[in-house]
Design a protein around this motif. Structure first.
Motif, PDB file in Angstrom:
ATOM      1  N   ILE A 187      52.095  31.496 -17.694  1.00 35.59           N
ATOM      2  CA  ILE A 187      52.931  30.468 -18.311  1.00 35.59           C
ATOM      3  C   ILE A 187      54.399  30.826 -18.111  1.00 35.59           C
ATOM      4  O   ILE A 187      54.796  31.982 -18.229  1.00 35.59           O
ATOM      5  CB  ILE A 187      52.614  30.339 -19.812  1.00 35.59           C
ATOM      6  N   THR A 188      55.197  29.814 -17.796  1.00 39.68           N
ATOM      7  CA  THR A 188      56.633  30.014 -17.636  1.00 39.68           C
ATOM      8  C   THR A 188      57.341  28.719 -18.042  1.00 39.68           C
ATOM      9  O   THR A 188      56.710  27.800 -18.568  1.00 39.68           O
ATOM     10  CB  THR A 188      56.964  30.414 -16.183  1.00 39.68           C
ATOM     11  N   VAL A 189      58.634  28.658 -17.818  1.00 36.18           N
ATOM     12  CA  VAL A 189      59.427  27.462 -18.116  1.00 36.18           C
ATOM     13  C   VAL A 189      60.288  27.141 -16.899  1.00 36.18           C
ATOM     14  O   VAL A 189      60.535  28.003 -16.051  1.00 36.18           O
ATOM     15  CB  VAL A 189      60.336  27.672 -19.352  1.00 36.18           C
ATOM     16  N   PRO A 190      60.764  25.912 -16.787  1.00 30.68           N
ATOM     17  CA  PRO A 190      61.696  25.586 -15.699  1.00 30.68           C
ATOM     18  C   PRO A 190      62.930  26.478 -15.747  1.00 30.68           C
ATOM     19  O   PRO A 190      63.363  26.909 -16.824  1.00 30.68           O
ATOM     20  CB  PRO A 190      62.053  24.120 -15.968  1.00 30.68           C
ATOM     21  N   ALA A 191      63.490  26.735 -14.595  1.00 30.43           N
ATOM     22  CA  ALA A 191      64.595  27.694 -14.498  1.00 30.43           C
ATOM     23  C   ALA A 191      65.812  27.285 -15.313  1.00 30.43           C
ATOM     24  O   ALA A 191      66.567  28.137 -15.781  1.00 30.43           O
ATOM     25  CB  ALA A 191      64.979  27.869 -13.029  1.00 30.43           C
ATOM     26  N   SER A 192      66.006  25.992 -15.520  1.00 30.97           N
ATOM     27  CA  SER A 192      67.211  25.529 -16.216  1.00 30.97           C
ATOM     28  C   SER A 192      67.100  25.641 -17.735  1.00 30.97           C
ATOM     29  O   SER A 192      68.105  25.476 -18.434  1.00 30.97           O
ATOM     30  CB  SER A 192      67.503  24.079 -15.848  1.00 30.97           C
ATOM     31  N   TYR A 193      65.912  25.903 -18.256  1.00 29.19           N
ATOM     32  CA  TYR A 193      65.738  25.906 -19.708  1.00 29.19           C
ATOM     33  C   TYR A 193      66.372  27.145 -20.314  1.00 29.19           C
ATOM     34  O   TYR A 193      66.064  28.269 -19.933  1.00 29.19           O
ATOM     35  CB  TYR A 193      64.256  25.842 -20.069  1.00 29.19           C
ATOM     36  N   LYS A 194      67.236  26.940 -21.299  1.00 26.13           N
ATOM     37  CA  LYS A 194      67.951  28.047 -21.942  1.00 26.13           C
ATOM     38  C   LYS A 194      67.599  28.210 -23.420  1.00 26.13           C
ATOM     39  O   LYS A 194      68.068  29.136 -24.061  1.00 26.13           O
ATOM     40  CB  LYS A 194      69.461  27.841 -21.805  1.00 26.13           C
ATOM     41  N   GLY A 195      66.795  27.314 -23.958  1.00 26.80           N
ATOM     42  CA  GLY A 195      66.428  27.419 -25.360  1.00 26.80           C
ATOM     43  C   GLY A 195      66.823  26.178 -26.133  1.00 26.80           C
ATOM     44  O   GLY A 195      67.767  25.467 -25.773  1.00 26.80           O
ATOM     45  N   ALA A 196      66.096  25.896 -27.201  1.00 27.64           N
ATOM     46  CA  ALA A 196      66.373  24.738 -28.051  1.00 27.64           C
ATOM     47  C   ALA A 196      65.651  24.962 -29.371  1.00 27.64           C
ATOM     48  O   ALA A 196      65.134  26.053 -29.629  1.00 27.64           O
ATOM     49  CB  ALA A 196      65.917  23.443 -27.372  1.00 27.64           C
ATOM     50  N   GLY A 197      65.601  23.942 -30.201  1.00 29.69           N
ATOM     51  CA  GLY A 197      64.923  24.103 -31.477  1.00 29.69           C
ATOM     52  C   GLY A 197      64.993  22.844 -32.318  1.00 29.69           C
ATOM     53  O   GLY A 197      65.514  21.808 -31.897  1.00 29.69           O
ATOM     54  N   LYS A 198      64.454  22.964 -33.535  1.00 25.69           N
ATOM     55  CA  LYS A 198      64.385  21.824 -34.440  1.00 25.69           C
ATOM     56  C   LYS A 198      64.656  22.305 -35.857  1.00 25.69           C
ATOM     57  O   LYS A 198      64.170  23.343 -36.291  1.00 25.69           O
ATOM     58  CB  LYS A 198      62.992  21.185 -34.358  1.00 25.69           C
TER      59      LYS A 198
END
Length: 210
Positions: free
Chosen positions: A52-63
């Motif tokens: 499992i990984t994430v796209p290279a541009s993803y830097k983090g987020a939240g709610k």
């Protein structure tokens, strides 16, 4: 004459024992025998497992959820903001999603995977307490606006979370525990969840915006 015969017999017996011991007392394999392979090395360890990984541009987020009463439940979705994918075509089974806490306690009671191209908000996808299979024939693609199979590779997370107790609970990231190729793996997704107690203005994640 008899003594000489006994001496010859003793020498013959000793020589025979030496020959037999030389043949059976060694730990060396026979030259025609294939050496036994270490099963860990033979399987390539975990090098061929899909991860499992994430796209290279993803830097983090939240709610952030304000005014959450004790032992209340919220539905959290990463749809449209954060998605996961596999580093190669394959199949993994997500067994557990565990919030990594900084304060309080949040429990993930159920979860589901929502295709990133889902036109709805993911509410039509049933949540499950059981492990969920993530199977993709397409691996993560570069963040290319013209990539046609970008959505086919990615899924979002849909979670039912509970704030345990009365105080504010904040998770800094989500730890996905999964198996791939029969091996256990973990992936930490930078996705924060803040379930703020009523009138909490001191916790950084719960302070009013602006």
């Amino acid at each position: 004459m008899i003594a000489q015969s006994r001496k010859v017999a003793r020498i013959t017996v000793a020589a025979l024992i030496a020959v037999l011991c030389g043949a059976c007392g060694t730990d060396q394999p026979d030259a025609t025998t294939e050496p036994t392979q270490n099963p860990t090395i033979a399987s390539g360890q975990n090098s061929s497992d899909a991860r499992i990984t994430v796209p290279a541009s993803y830097k983090g987020a939240g709610k952030r959820f304000p005014n959450v009463d004790p032992d209340s439940v919220r539905i959290v979705s990463t749809l449209g903001v954060a998605s996961i994918c596999l580093d190669r075509p394959g199949r993994v089974t997500i067994n557990e999603i565990q919030p990594e806490m900084s304060t309080g306690e949040i429990r993930v009671e159920a979860f589901a995977l929502v295709p990133s191209g889902d036109p709805s908000d993911g509410s039509n996808v049933p949540l499950s307490r059981d492990p969920v299979v993530f199977d993709r024939a397409t691996a993560c693609v570069p963040d290319d606006l013209h990539a046609q199979d970008k959505a086919a590779a990615r899924v979002a997370l849909q979670l039912r979370v509970r704030k345990v107790g009365s105080q504010t609970a904040v998770a800094e990231q989500l730890v996905l525990r999964y198996t791939s190729g029969g091996h256990p793996h973990e992936f930490s997704l930078r996705w924060s969840i803040a379930l703020c107690a009523p009138d909490d203005g001191r916790t950084r994640q719960c302070k009013p915006l602006g």
